[in-house]
Design an enzyme around this catalytic site. Structure first.
Site, PDB file in Angstrom:
ATOM      1  N   GLY A 177       0.969  -1.254   0.024  1.00 29.73           N
ATOM      2  CA  GLY A 177       0.013  -0.108  -0.135  1.00 29.73           C
ATOM      3  C   GLY A 177       0.772   1.129  -0.135  1.00 29.73           C
ATOM      4  CB  SER A 178      -0.026   4.733   0.490  1.00 30.70           C
ATOM      5  OG  SER A 178      -0.374   4.730   1.744  1.00 30.70           O
ATOM      6  CB  SER A 179       5.447   5.643   1.512  1.00 28.29           C
ATOM      7  OG  SER A 179       5.830   5.011   0.497  1.00 28.29           O
ATOM      8  N   GLY A 202       2.173   2.568   5.489  1.00 28.13           N
ATOM      9  CA  GLY A 202       3.187   1.703   5.885  1.00 28.13           C
ATOM     10  C   GLY A 202       3.866   2.282   7.027  1.00 28.13           C
ATOM     11  CD  GLU A 248       5.560  -6.716  -1.506  1.00 34.94           C
ATOM     12  OE1 GLU A 248       4.580  -6.686  -2.272  1.00 34.94           O
ATOM     13  OE2 GLU A 248       6.685  -7.440  -1.820  1.00 34.94           O
ATOM     14  CB  CYS A 278       3.741   0.224  -7.006  1.00 35.12           C
ATOM     15  SG  CYS A 278       3.581  -1.521  -7.413  1.00 35.12           S
TER      16      CYS A 278
HETATM   17  P1  NAD Z   1      -3.423   2.574   1.113  1.00 32.02           P
HETATM   18  O1  NAD Z   1      -2.149   2.579   2.021  1.00 32.02           O
HETATM   19  O2  NAD Z   1      -4.117   3.691   1.214  1.00 32.02           O
HETATM   20  O3  NAD Z   1      -4.256   1.059   1.623  1.00 32.02           O
HETATM   21  C1  NAD Z   1      -3.620  -0.182   1.591  1.00 32.02           C
HETATM   22  C2  NAD Z   1      -4.355  -1.011   2.545  1.00 32.02           C
HETATM   23  O4  NAD Z   1      -3.861  -0.526   4.043  1.00 32.02           O
HETATM   24  C3  NAD Z   1      -5.857  -1.119   2.570  1.00 32.02           C
HETATM   25  O5  NAD Z   1      -6.275  -2.335   2.782  1.00 32.02           O
HETATM   26  C4  NAD Z   1      -6.364  -0.270   4.032  1.00 32.02           C
HETATM   27  O6  NAD Z   1      -7.836  -0.603   4.301  1.00 32.02           O
HETATM   28  C5  NAD Z   1      -5.306  -0.490   4.758  1.00 32.02           C
HETATM   29  N1  NAD Z   1      -5.181   0.506   6.164  1.00 32.02           N
HETATM   30  C6  NAD Z   1      -5.250   1.781   5.922  1.00 32.02           C
HETATM   31  N2  NAD Z   1      -5.187   2.351   6.996  1.00 32.02           N
HETATM   32  C7  NAD Z   1      -4.571   1.572   7.773  1.00 32.02           C
HETATM   33  C8  NAD Z   1      -4.113   1.555   9.193  1.00 32.02           C
HETATM   34  N3  NAD Z   1      -3.870   2.633   9.666  1.00 32.02           N
HETATM   35  N4  NAD Z   1      -3.398   0.298   9.575  1.00 32.02           N
HETATM   36  C9  NAD Z   1      -3.491  -0.765   8.980  1.00 32.02           C
HETATM   37  N5  NAD Z   1      -3.825  -0.737   7.687  1.00 32.02           N
HETATM   38  C10 NAD Z   1      -4.511   0.293   7.045  1.00 32.02           C
HETATM   39  O7  NAD Z   1      -3.086   2.193  -0.475  1.00 32.02           O
HETATM   40  P2  NAD Z   1      -4.123   2.311  -1.544  1.00 32.02           P
HETATM   41  O8  NAD Z   1      -4.658   3.370  -1.767  1.00 32.02           O
HETATM   42  O9  NAD Z   1      -4.912   1.075  -1.395  1.00 32.02           O
HETATM   43  O10 NAD Z   1      -2.992   1.777  -2.692  1.00 32.02           O
HETATM   44  C11 NAD Z   1      -2.297   2.593  -3.392  1.00 32.02           C
HETATM   45  C12 NAD Z   1      -0.661   2.666  -2.867  1.00 32.02           C
HETATM   46  O11 NAD Z   1      -0.461   1.277  -2.993  1.00 32.02           O
HETATM   47  C13 NAD Z   1       0.071   3.353  -3.637  1.00 32.02           C
HETATM   48  O12 NAD Z   1       0.815   3.993  -2.724  1.00 32.02           O
HETATM   49  C14 NAD Z   1       0.857   2.281  -4.391  1.00 32.02           C
HETATM   50  O13 NAD Z   1       2.055   2.730  -4.726  1.00 32.02           O
HETATM   51  C15 NAD Z   1       0.839   1.298  -3.472  1.00 32.02           C
HETATM   52  N6  NAD Z   1       1.250  -0.139  -4.087  1.00 32.02           N
HETATM   53  C16 NAD Z   1       2.455  -0.805  -3.914  1.00 32.02           C
HETATM   54  C17 NAD Z   1       2.579  -1.997  -4.654  1.00 32.02           C
HETATM   55  C18 NAD Z   1       4.070  -2.759  -4.229  1.00 32.02           C
HETATM   56  O14 NAD Z   1       4.013  -3.847  -4.654  1.00 32.02           O
HETATM   57  N7  NAD Z   1       5.144  -1.838  -3.916  1.00 32.02           N
HETATM   58  C19 NAD Z   1       1.795  -2.503  -5.231  1.00 32.02           C
HETATM   59  C20 NAD Z   1       0.564  -1.929  -5.398  1.00 32.02           C
HETATM   60  C21 NAD Z   1       0.258  -0.565  -4.690  1.00 32.02           C
END
Ligand code: NAD
Length: 488
Positions: free
Chosen positions: A240-242, A245, A262, A296
């Protein structure tokens, strides 16, 4: 292929049973039409903790299950996914907004089945160290010290995943985790979670013991945050997003969570003065509109030698003319919608920040009028390293271009980023490209090629993540290292 059942009663998978969500449901929206695709189950925090407790209880049995038997079950899961995935297409296409052909090939079956098949074999990474002689001393007798280094399963893994390629992403996490002997709790992204419950039906049919794979869901952060905080989860495998993370790292610190992170990317694409500009532009353009730029690993930060800069910008502009925007179900469409209205607004604000800061809008920028959440492929030239559009990811179909004078400057511009996931070098000289690649602070580099080697380790430097998966690194990611020592 079945039609979408909008009123389907989606349930959570906890301890081998399908359970009604305690917090009701919320609507999942098709970003192309803004129509409701289904009503996603909303778990309570208590149900998330029940799922973690079920995974904890199942962990002892699953860990002791011989690797060959675990592999057999993972192979059966691959069979179940392969047999069912054509029926999943309408739902997954609508909730992700992906093109029909991308849904059929990359969203539901292909890569997910491949990942389950890859890990459907016992992978022995244990090793014996060469014996070393030791003298008699205060800790024991003289003799030959031997040691065996073993990989032990981490335990319970919570897989918290993003929108974009939900099934592929989850498969990439649970396949190695299950093969390594871990049990799992899956928490998909709120925007496109329905396919993961379809995957759950395949898990149930494959015959995994109760509690080995659990699925919970929630629109807000409460459910995944509970998984991060509970002691019943040993490891968070997050994509997900940094910023999210970072929050997970912080909140996981209290229980010393193992982490595989990731995260975001802002891939550099260095184009040298001897590159085949047509081929470089085509490669960059392939990912520009692919899944509306919600990738990503996309090469969104182009760094071109000044001798080829104008030609590259012009060629990219020409390619944008071939990128038909529209209904993702139409076979002629190249660029569909982005995931939500909120995200469309974010990407539009991102583009405006670029032009406000002095970037030249070469093409795109306008809002296509198709009723859903569309963004036209956008090219911003004459960018400088300090601009927001250069420093941050758009996660949309936006490419920024900067000029450089030589390879050293290209490398320093590429490395002047908080991110370090996947970068690319386009050059007519493979040696030169390889030299540049070795200086890049990114986990992965493509030389004149966009597609990755699926068994190569995958992950990021800097804010793009921690740890690696895929191939044998996938098993290592979900394992603890134990040494067993003896004297003979
Ligand atoms: P996001 O970080 O908003 O959400 C990802 C997940 O985190 C969701 O399931 C969400 O419910 C959960 N989440 C939200 N708040 C949380 C918390 N406080 N604690 C734990 N979990 C929580 O990301 P998104 O908008 O779904 O996806 C886009 C991002 O993902 C972009 O930054 C993209 O670059 C990244 N991404 C990375 C890869 C990789 O392999 N590096 C692959 C796909 C997407």
């Amino acid at each position: 292929m079945t039609a979408i059942d909008v009123d389907k009663n989606w349930q959570l998978l906890i301890n081998g049973e399908w359970i009604d969500p305690a917090e009701g449901t919320y609507d999942v929206i098709d970003p192309a039409t803004t129509q409701v695709v289904g009503h996603a189950p909303e778990a309570s925090v208590e149900q998330a903790l029940d799922a973690a407790a079920a995974a904890r209880a199942a962990a002892t049995v699953w860990k002791k299950t011989p690797p060959a038997e675990r592999a057999e079950m993972i192979d059966r899961l691959a069979d179940e996914v392969a047999a069912r995935c054509a029926d999943w297409v309408p739902t997954v296409q609508a909730e992700t907004g992906a093109l029909q052909r991308i849904t059929e090939t990359l969203q539901v079956g292909g890569p997910a089945v491949d990942r389950f098949r890859y890990y459907a074999k016992p992978i022995d990474l244990d090793e014996s160290l060469a014996p070393v002689p030791v003298e008699k001393g205060p800790l024991g007798p003289a003799g030959l010290m031997s040691a065996r280094v073993k990989l032990q399963p981490v335990g319970v893994v919570a897989a918290i995943t993003p929108y974009n390629f939900p099934i592929t992403n989850v498969a990439g996490k649970i396949a190695p985790a299950l093969a390594a002997g871990c049990t799992t709790v899956i928490k998909p992204a709120p925007q496109d979670p329905l396919g993961i419950f379809l995957l759950g039906e395949a898990v149930a049919a494959a015959g995994f013991p109760a509690g080995v794979v659990n699925i919970v869901n929630g629109a807000g952060p409460e459910v995944p945050a509970a998984l991060v905080e509970t002691k019943d989860v040993d490891m968070i495998s997050f994509t997900g997003s940094s910023p999210v993370g970072s929050r997970i790292m912080e909140n996981g610190a209290k229980t010393m969570k193992r982490l595989l992170m990731e995260l975001g990317g802002k891939g550099a694409a260095i184009v040298t003065d001897d590159a085949d500009i047509g081929a470089a532009a085509q490669a960059i353009a392939t990912v520009w509109g692919f899944h509306s730029g919600q990738i990503c690993t996309a090469p969104t930060r182009v760094i071109a030698h000044h001798d080829v800069y104008d030609q590259l910008v012009e060629t990219l502009k020409t390619f944008s003319g071939f990128m038909a925007i529209g209904d993702p179900k139409d076979p002629g469409t190249i660029v569909g919608p982005v995931i939500t209205e909120l995200h469309r607004d974010r990407v539009e604000a991102f583009i405006k920040a670029g032009t406000d800061a002095g970037a030249t809008l070469v093409c795109g920028g306008e809002r296509p009028d198709f009723g859903g959440y569309y963004v036209a492929p956008t090219l911003l030239a004459d960018c400088t390293p300090d601009m927001h559009v250069v420093r941050e990811e758009a996660f949309g179909p936006v490419i920024v271009v900067m000029s450089c004078d030589d390879d050293d400057q290209a490398v320093s511009l590429a490395n002047d980023s908080d991110y370090g996931l996947y970068s690319y070098v386009f050059s007519g000289d493979t040696n030169r490209a390889y030299r540049i690649a070795q200086q890049l602070e990114t986990g992965n580099v493509g030389l004149n090629v966009i597609q990755p080697h699926m068994e190569a380790p995958f992950g990021g430097f800097k804010m793009s993540g921690v740890g690696r998966d895929r191939g044998k690194w996938g098993i290592e990611a979900y394992s603890e290292i134990q040494s067993i020592n003896w004297i003979g």
